[in-house]
Design a protein around this motif. Structure first.
Motif: not given
Length: 431
Positions: A60-63, A158-160, A242-249
Motif C-alpha cells: 500500500e502507499p508508503g508501505l 510525509g517524513s516525520y 493500511l497506508d503510511y499516510f493514513a497512519v500519519l494522519d
C-alpha cells in the motif's frame, strides 16, 4: 481496519541485538504476536538498507511487504492460525544525537519515519555528512535535535520524527540526565512539527496525562525490540486504512488512533529511582528526602521515570484531558505468564513450545492476552485462564524496575504458586 503497529525495532546491525533480527524472523514473529504494521528499524545502515531494498516489495502507499518467495518460506514455519496474516513494513530508524546545549551534554534518541526508499536515501545522504552510518544500526551523531528534525522534514513529503522513550534518564527528551523540560526547548522553532511522543516501557499514558503540556501530542508505544521475540510487547492500536499516510494522519489528528498496549510501567528498567550496584530502589519522595544521593555509596542516584513525571506534573492521577477517548491496556507478555505457571524462565524451550501450541490453537499472542475467553484458555493450560483473567483486571503483583534493572510483574503470590525468582530477560533495551 483495526491493527497493532510496532514502529520501534532494531535489526541485526544494531549493537546488542540478535543476529536473528532479519526480515524473515521479524515477519514470522509479527504474525506470531499479532502485529500488522512493523517498523524496519535501522534503515540508515548501508548493509541493512541493501537488504531492505532486496527483500521488500511495495504494498500500500508508503508501505512494503516481504518478497513473495521469502514470505512463503516464513509461512511454512507457522501454524495455519497465523501463517497468512498480513504484515507490512514502514521504513524507520532510531537516531541518537549527542551535543552540547544550555551548558549540558544532551544525549537524545529520536524515531524517524519516511514514506519510501527515495526519502530514506535523501535522509541517509544528509546524515552521512555528519557521521559514519555503518558503525551502528542506530547511528550516534554530533547533531542538535532541532537539526535532525529539519533533515527528516526535508527528506520527503510525509517524513516525520517522534521523540523516543521520552522519559528515559539518559536518552529521553524529558530524561533526568540529559533532557529538557519541554518539547519546545529541545526542537526550537521546528517543535510544531512534533505531534507524537513515545512513552517508553517505564511509563504509560496515565502517567503522561498528569503533565498537561503533553495534551496536544499523540502518545504512542512500541516495543524497542532488540530481538524478534520482543516484538509487540508494546504497540499502538490504529483503526485506519493500511497506508503510511493514513497512519500519519491518525497520529497528527487523532482520527483513527485507538490507544496503546503497554507494559506495566513498573516492569520497565527505569520506573523508580535507585542504584543497581548498591541494591537501592527508591520511590520519588524518598529520593527527594535524600537530596538525590545514594544512602549507600554517596553518589547521585539514577532518577527514574516516575520522579521526572512528578517533577513536571500539574495534574492529579486519573485526570483525563477533554476529548481524549483513547484506551491503554497493560499486558504481560505471554511467555512470562506461561513461565510463571510452569515454574521456569520465559526464555526456556519448555515455554516456547507451550506458547507455540497456544498460538496454533487460539491465534496470535495479543489475541490470547486480550480476547480469548478465559474458559478456553484454562482448557489449554491449567491456571492460564485464571492468570489472564487477573491480568485483564489489573490484579498483578508489582516489583518495580530501577537503574537499568527490569521490574517483575507476577500473577500469583508465592503461596499460590512457587514462581521463579528471576526472569531470564536480558537487559537489551534502552528503556
Amino acid at each position: 481496519m483495526r491493527f497493532h503497529a510496532d514502529l520501534h525495532i532494531h535489526s541485526k546491525y544494531s549493537r546488542a541485538c540478535s543476529r536473528d533480527s532479519d526480515l524473515a524472523h521479524l515477519t514470522r514473529w509479527a504474525r506470531h504476536k499479532g502485529v500488522t504494521l512493523m517498523g524496519t528499524g535501522d534503515f540508515t545502515h548501508p548493509s541493512w538498507f541493501a537488504l531492505l531494498r532486496e527483500g521488500l516489495v511495495p504494498a500500500e502507499p508508503g508501505l512494503f511487504r516481504l518478497r513473495d518467495d521469502l514470505d512463503r518460506e516464513v509461512a511454512r514455519t507457522l501454524p495455519s492460525s497465523v501463517a497468512s496474516a498480513p504484515v507490512r513494513f514502514m521504513l524507520t530508524v532510531e537516531v541518537s544525537t549527542v551535543y552540547r546545549r544550555g551548558g549540558r551534554t544532551r544525549k537524545l534518541h529520536h524515531l524517524v519515519n519516511v514514506p519510501g526508499f527515495e526519502a530514506a536515501e535523501t535522509f541517509n545522504r544528509e546524515l552521512g555528512k555528519v557521521g559514519d552510518l555503518g558503525a551502528d544500526g542506530r547511528p550516534t551523531l554530533g547533531l542538535d535535535s532541532r537539526d535532525l528534525l529539519e533533515i527528516a522534514l526535508n527528506s520527503g513529503e510525509g517524513s516525520y520524527l517522534v521523540p523516543a522513550h521520552v522519559w528515559t534518564p539518559w536518552f529521553g527528551v524529558f530524561g533526568s540526565k540529559s533532557g529538557f523540560d519541554t518539547v519546545e526547548e529541545c526542537y526550537g522553532d521546528l517543535s510544531g512539527h512534533i505531534f507524537a511522543l513515545e512513552t517508553g516501557l517505564s511509563s504509560d499514558p496515565e502517567m503522561n496525562r498528569r503533565v498537561s503540556m503533553l495534551d496536544g501530542y499523540r502518545l504512542v508505544s512500541y516495543s524497542d525490540a532488540h530481538s524478534p521475540p520482543r516484538i509487540g510487547r508494546e504497540t499502538t492500536v490504529l483503526d485506519t486504512d493500511l497506508d503510511y499516510f493514513a497512519v500519519l494522519d491518525a497520529l497528527r489528528t487523532g482520527a483513527g488512533y485507538e490507544g496503546t498496549v503497554e507494559f506495566f510501567p513498573e516492569e520497565g528498567r527505569y520506573h523508580l529511582d535507585g542504584h543497581r550496584k548498591c541494591g537501592v530502589r527508591l520511590e520519588p519522595a524518598e529520593t527527594r528526602r535524600l537530596g538525590g544521593i545514594c544512602p549507600v555509596c554517596g553518589k547521585p542516584l539514577t532518577v527514574g521515570v516516575l520522579s521526572r513525571v512528578e517533577d513536571l506534573a500539574d495534574r492529579s492521577e486519573g485526570v483525563r484531558p477533554a476529548g481524549d477517548v483513547s484506551v491503554s491496556e497493560e499486558l504481560v507478555p505471554l511467555p512470562e505468564i506461561v513461565g510463571e505457571i510452569l515454574g521456569v524462565g520465559p526464555g526456556s524451550k519448555k515455554v516456547a513450545g507451550e506458547a507455540d501450541r497456544l498460538v496454533a490453537a487460539l491465534g496470535p499472542e495479543l489475541r490470547i492476552l486480550q480476547e480469548v475467553p478465559v474458559g478456553d484458555l484454562e482448557a489449554r493450560l491449567p491456571r492460564l485462564g485464571e492468570a489472564i483473567g487477573r491480568l485483564r483486571r489489573g490484579e498483578v503483583i508489582r516489583e518495580p524496575g530501577f537503574d537499568g534493572e527490569y521490574g517483575v510483574i507476577r500473577l500469583f503470590s508465592p503461596g499460590e504458586r512457587e514462581a521463579p525468582t528471576l526472569f531470564d530477560t536480558p537487559a537489551d533495551d534502552t528503556d
